[in-house]
Structure formats: structure tokens, C-alpha cells
Design a protein around this motif. Sequence first.
Motif: not given
Length: 881
Positions: A90-94, A133-144
Motif C-alpha cells: 500500500e505504501f509503494r502504490q501511494r 515523501t515517505a514521511a508524508r505517505v506514512y502520515a496519511k496512512m496512519v491518519a486514516e
Amino acid sequence: MIYKPLKMFAVLVLLTATITSAADPTQANDYDVVVIGGTPAGVAAAIAAARADKTVIIIEQAPVLGGVLSSGVLRLDDKYVESNSGVMEEFRQRVKAWHRNEMADDPLVQAHMKQDPRRVWNIAEGRAWEPHTAARVYAKMVAEHKSIATHFNEVAVDALVEGQRVTGVITRQRDNQGNLGPRRTYTGKVIIDATYEADLAEYADIPYRIGREARSKEEPHAGRIYTNYFRRVQGTLPATILPESTGIADHRSQAFTYRITAKDYGRPDHPYRLKEPPPGYDPGKYNWNRNSKPIIPNGKFDLLGINWGGDLVGHGTRWVLADWEERVEIEKIYRNHDLGYLYYIQTKGGSPNIGLPDDEFQDNGNFPYRLYVRQGRRIEGLYTLTESDLHKDLRGDGFRGPLLPDSVAIGVYGIDAHRVQGPDGRKEPAYGKGAAEGTLHLHDATGPYQIPYGVLVPKQHNGILFPVGISCTHVAMCSVRMEPVWSALGQAAGVAAALAIDNKQQLKDVPVEQIQDELLKQRCTLLFYTDLPGNAPTFGAVQKLSLLGAVAGPDIDDYNTAAKSEGLSTLEMNAYRFRPNELITLGEFSQMAVNGLQIPLSITASHFTDAPRGHPAYTYIETLYDYSTQSKQPFFDFEPSSDLKTALAHPDKKVSGAQAVRILSGLLKKKVPAHSNPDADLTRGEAAQLVYQYREPGDLPDLPEAPASFPGARETRSVSEASFSGSINPKSLPGVVLDDAIAKLTGNWSRSTSFKPHIGRGYIYSGQKDDSTKGDGKATATFRVQVPKSGRYQLLMAYSAHETRAKNVPVSVSSGDQRKDFVVDQTVSLPDGKHFRLVDTVDLAADTETIIQIFNSNTAGYVILDALQLLPIKQESNKND
């Protein structure tokens, strides 16, 4: 090797644990799951637990999530893009979507769009990125996930432990300069240590080890070793071990580093050029190719520098064992060394245009937040992963490591260790004093492998899992240490934590099949294929059947593997395919049916000239033949010779839907519904889905053992010597049923399904048939249980009685301050029509843990363990069936 089993000194250097007072925490927080470390493993664990409606908190030492992936490690070390699954996929796809949409104008993104999607570190495929970019993606995944809280700039400094259960964590705030602030306390039903150092093992006094084990038959590359990896040694073939490789254990760790992110500003007078060298600068430590090109968007580099660059040896073990105050000083050593590398690049390296990135780590001097810790503590768990679990050839089949049915994650990367010592100078000898030592690069010998759940679970402690500091050796960790693998293990930890809470079980007692089923729902891969993505219709069926050994693999004779030091080269893509859309052959289907349904093998002779001994399908075709001949409605078709002395089975013939249904009906001794397209040949994917429907124990044929008095009865029995009568689901039985599958085992035990009926999916046994060899006492099976009510209980045992069994199997039951020891004669038959035999009565307390152990001390013959049952005395014993 540093090994910490307990608080004392021994021959090896042992560590002590200090548990400080928790009297001054300023805040208390209670959650279902407390995750220490916002690494990819920690994030995956949190998301998995949150998907099961658990409250979760992530405690992270940096100001961002993502661990080293948002702190300078700018690419996936995944070898095959298809090996990513679950949260990591999921991280890679984002990341992929971000690059293709928001950064479509970047020249590197455009270039990678035209390249092979399987190219390593392809930006357009999300396999490389900028730190923010990695930090942004992980933050969004957790915020969901609203049930996940995050606290940044905090580190664990102690653990709360009640008995042997870890119940909470004490943290302190820590800023980017390493200054420690106020304490906080967090309690949880399950604690997950997802840090690279596995500090909670120290704080909770959980046994662990650091450093390198000695060479052994399971690990030919362990200990002190000189190789020709990363350098040219004249007169050697690729992947060569050199003299003076003693294999001796020691405390050393491979090189750590800060993975500096650098940026090409296109001019030498940019403001991010270092004005002076850092303290201790020595240009002799570095080397740089001025023709190096950026590997991520916005003209950025990953300044890895393996041998003559950022890597620094000699401080890794000290870092892991240090407290957070001492780590400040160690960080300075690494920081100065790695800034020295950048200064060299800008000066002697001839690349003054390269500097620290203006848009990364802006609150930390544009320098990474985290040290790249390649390995830390490794706990002593229920299962210890070794080199032989990863190796294609030691115990594998030439393509993969050995099958581990309790898999909760996979690894697909070579055993890759950066040096642990040297070199001392550029005039490096081939081996010995002054040479680089400890480097491993076993990409040809390492195959795709499975990682069992037991590596996450400490042997003795409850309430805590370790998806990063897993139970494994140094050599195994050199492959496991890649973030996609740690992320998969983290997701497994989150699933296991949620199940333990829901089931009110200890973590070690959570059924692995439940963990696997949930992971498959979350599209996590448990056995690697290059053509079976998580959204494939056959994904779950193929994964579960593969773990049962039901899927036929490729034939090594079809591949020329000589001189392929990087693996099987282009052939790998074929070797690791499942081929779901290809038509299945009778040979392949016979293996899928027999192993997928867990049918005991039965071979009376070699009957078929086109499937003789040595043929991949020999045992399975003969088993189908044996079962078929006993049926009143034979279901296996073959072509006999005119004299009926030989026959053809046609193992390469395609299987129709009608034929598959007939075979399954015959094996299951019940009518399987007709196939929707009976005349069409089945694909491999369709066959997997068909067999998968009937995989549960309740759907298996019932094969009891012969009576103990049956002449010639033996441990492995053909179908002709047995009749069908039942296979029992433990959940269908009254009282407390302890199946052998949940026992903690030591010593030599083997698993079998030969005698039936059995409880669950089989039974275990230890020992030998003859009565002259006495048991050594090293084989033990331990159950831990808490009964619902205090009182006297009947203890019943399920086993297959026979004259080859031991007459004096020791059993010990401890509950509170009560202990009872007795022996069981397993030559005594079970009561007629019963699945258990009463062996004794015991007094058990509900407010304490009951421990039941079975031993092989001084036993003669086989010790059998199928299951135990506890029934309150007031309950009539005739209800146990």
C-alpha cells in the motif's frame, strides 16, 4: 556473540538489565496496543491492529513516521517488486501514485516511466522516493485510522513488568539534539517493540543476543569470515570464502551509518556546501565517483558509500547496548564520519555542486533524523530463524528455502552483511589482519523463504512481540533486515495482538492459522510467487495450499544454475511463478489433492511406468491409486498393460472438472458438488480454489489406527489396513482442550497424521520404536492455561495406543503452589468409542497459570501427544467425546 539469558556473567559476555522506578511519570495512557517505534514495522503493526478496531498508540523517536525510510534510506530493497504485500505494498502504490501524478514533470520520473517496471529502485513504480515523501505517505496512512494516536520525539527508557508479562512502557521526550525531557507511562494489553534496537528486551529482562554466532552445520557462513564480496581478489570465483575464516563467534555488528540525502544544485557556490571539514576528518577513509547520477526526484542522491564512504564499523554493538545519554556521543561519531564523506565529495571527490538538501530535515540542519541501525538485539523466541531456513540448498529445493508452514511473512533478498571490521587501508590484503571481514553477499544461495510466527514471540515473556528484533541469528538477520520484511512482520504482529485480545489468549497461544487467514484478507503474502498479486481471485487458496506443500514446484533439472552468481537470472521469473491460468496436469493435481486435503500417503508398490520412483508425482499418484482401489466406486483412472503387470497413469494429462470432482469425492468419502463446467479442463488456479474448499479437518477422510492387538501394526499404515471413522475439531469438545499445536516444544519432536482419529490437524511424537533406547529428557511439551474455575479436574489424554508406545511417559501439572507428577502408559488403549483416556485428577486454581508438561525422560518407545483435556470433576467423563 553477546548473549543475555539471565542476570549473571558466564563464558560469553552477558548483559544485565536495569528496571528503573516508574514513580515519576507525568502522564498515564492506556491502549489496547502500544507500539514503540514508528518504523515501517511499527506503522504496519498499528494499522493491522486498528483494522481490528483496537486502540493504538505509536511512540516514535523522530518527528516523522517511517523509520529509516523517511530518514535517508530512499529505496525498497525488495529484489522483486512482486514480493511487496500488505501495508508495504500500500505504501509503494501511494508513492507510485504521488510520483506519477504530482511529480510527473520530474525528468527522472519521466525516464523511469519508460523503463521496465521491475527495474530495481524504479521511481515510477514507487520503489524509490525523497525522505519527505515517505514521511508524508506514512502520515496519511496512519491518519486514516482514527483509533491510532501518535506521539513524536519520545523514546522508551523502561518497561512495566508484572511477573513475566510486559504491561507497559515508560518513555522520555527526546529532541533532535538528544536532550531528554519529562517521562510518560503507557500501558496496553499488548506491547509491540518495533524499534531497530529492541530496547524493551533489555528493560523487560527478556533474553536476547547481539553479534555473531559460531559456524555450525545450519550456518556455514556464521562467525568470523573473509570473502571476496565488494572487492576484487585475484584468482577467485564470485562468492568465495577466503582463508583465515575461522567461524568464531564474537560481539560485533555490521557497519552502521547515517544515510545522508544529498542534492545536486548544479553549481559549486550553493549555500549547502560545507565550509570546513568535521572533527576527525581523514580523506583516506573515502572514495567517490564524480560521474554518479541522482537516483531520486529533484536531483537527489543516497550517499550510501559501502566501503569507502558512509559505512563505519566498530560502534554498532556499543550503540545498541548504550542508554540514550550515551547514544548522543555515538551519534556525534557517526555524524562527523558521514559529514566527512560529504566534505570529501565536495572537495577531493570533485563534486562541489552536491550538498545537503534544502527541503529535507529542515528542523535538523538538513541532516537525517535517524542513524541507520542495520541490526540490534535479537530475542530468544519460540522459533529461531537460521541461515538454513533461508538457503536454497542447505534444506531448500534449489529454488526456495525449506517450507515453513507457520509462515506469517516472507523474505526475498540475499543474505547481505556489510563488513564488521576493516579494511585498515587502501592497500588491503586478501584476508587476515587489515582486510575487510564479515562481508556477506549470498544472493545466489538465498531463495525466497518463509518466516514463522514463533520468531516474534519471546520464549518466556508474555504481552509483547518483536517484529524487528526477531528471534534469529546474525546471518539470518542479514536478509531479514530489509524494511519490506520488517513491515510484513509488523503487520503480522498487529494481527496477532488483535486476535490475542479478542480471544483472551496469550500471544504464544494464538492459532497461527487465524493469523494467516487475517493476513491473507489483508493481502499479505505468505509464500512468494511472481504472478500471484494479493488481488488475484486465487490468492488466498494458493497461499494456504502452498503452505501445506500442495503446489508442485519447478524441476531443478530444467534450469542451468551454474555460474549464476546473482541467482537464476532471467529464469527466476519462471521458477517463481504459480501459473494460475495454465491447465493443471494429473501429476500436479494429485499433489494438490493429497497434500491440500492432508491425506496420509499410501504406497503399496510402484505401478506406473510413466510415473516411477523419482518422478515428482510418484507418491501422490500411487496414493490416489491405493485409495481408489479400496473404494466401492474407484475414482482413479489408469491404463493397464495387457498382462496387468504394469500400467500408465498419464501424469501429464490434463484434468477436467468432472475428473477433479470424482477424485475429491473419492478421497473425502462424500459427494462433492458437480463442477460448473465438468467437461472443461481445469486451470491451476481453478483447481486450487476447488481443493481449498475442502481443506478443513472436518472434511478429511477418517482414518483410525488399527487396534493395538492387530498383528503387524506399525507407525506408518496404508489405507488397506484401516477403516474410516473421524477427525475431531478441538472446538467441538467440552472442557478445556489443549491441542498439541499450541504446545511449546523443546528437543526432537516430529509431526504426523498417520494414525486417526486425531484431534485437530495431527499429533506429535518423540522417540524410537525399540525399547532399548531411553529418552534423554530433552524432548518436552509445555502447555500454559488458566482454568475458568478453581477446583478438581479430570486430566485426560488423547494418543494412539500401541505396543511400540512408551509405558512410562512423565507428566507434571503445576498450579499455584500445587504440583503433581505421574506417568502414563501409552500402550493402554483408549476406552471404546472415546477420544481421550482419563490419566489422573488434579487440583487447579483459577487465579494462577497452570503449567502442564510432558517429558521423554527415561522413556522407551514412542511418546505420543495428540491433545489434553481438562474436565471439572462434576462433569461426567462420558461427555468427552
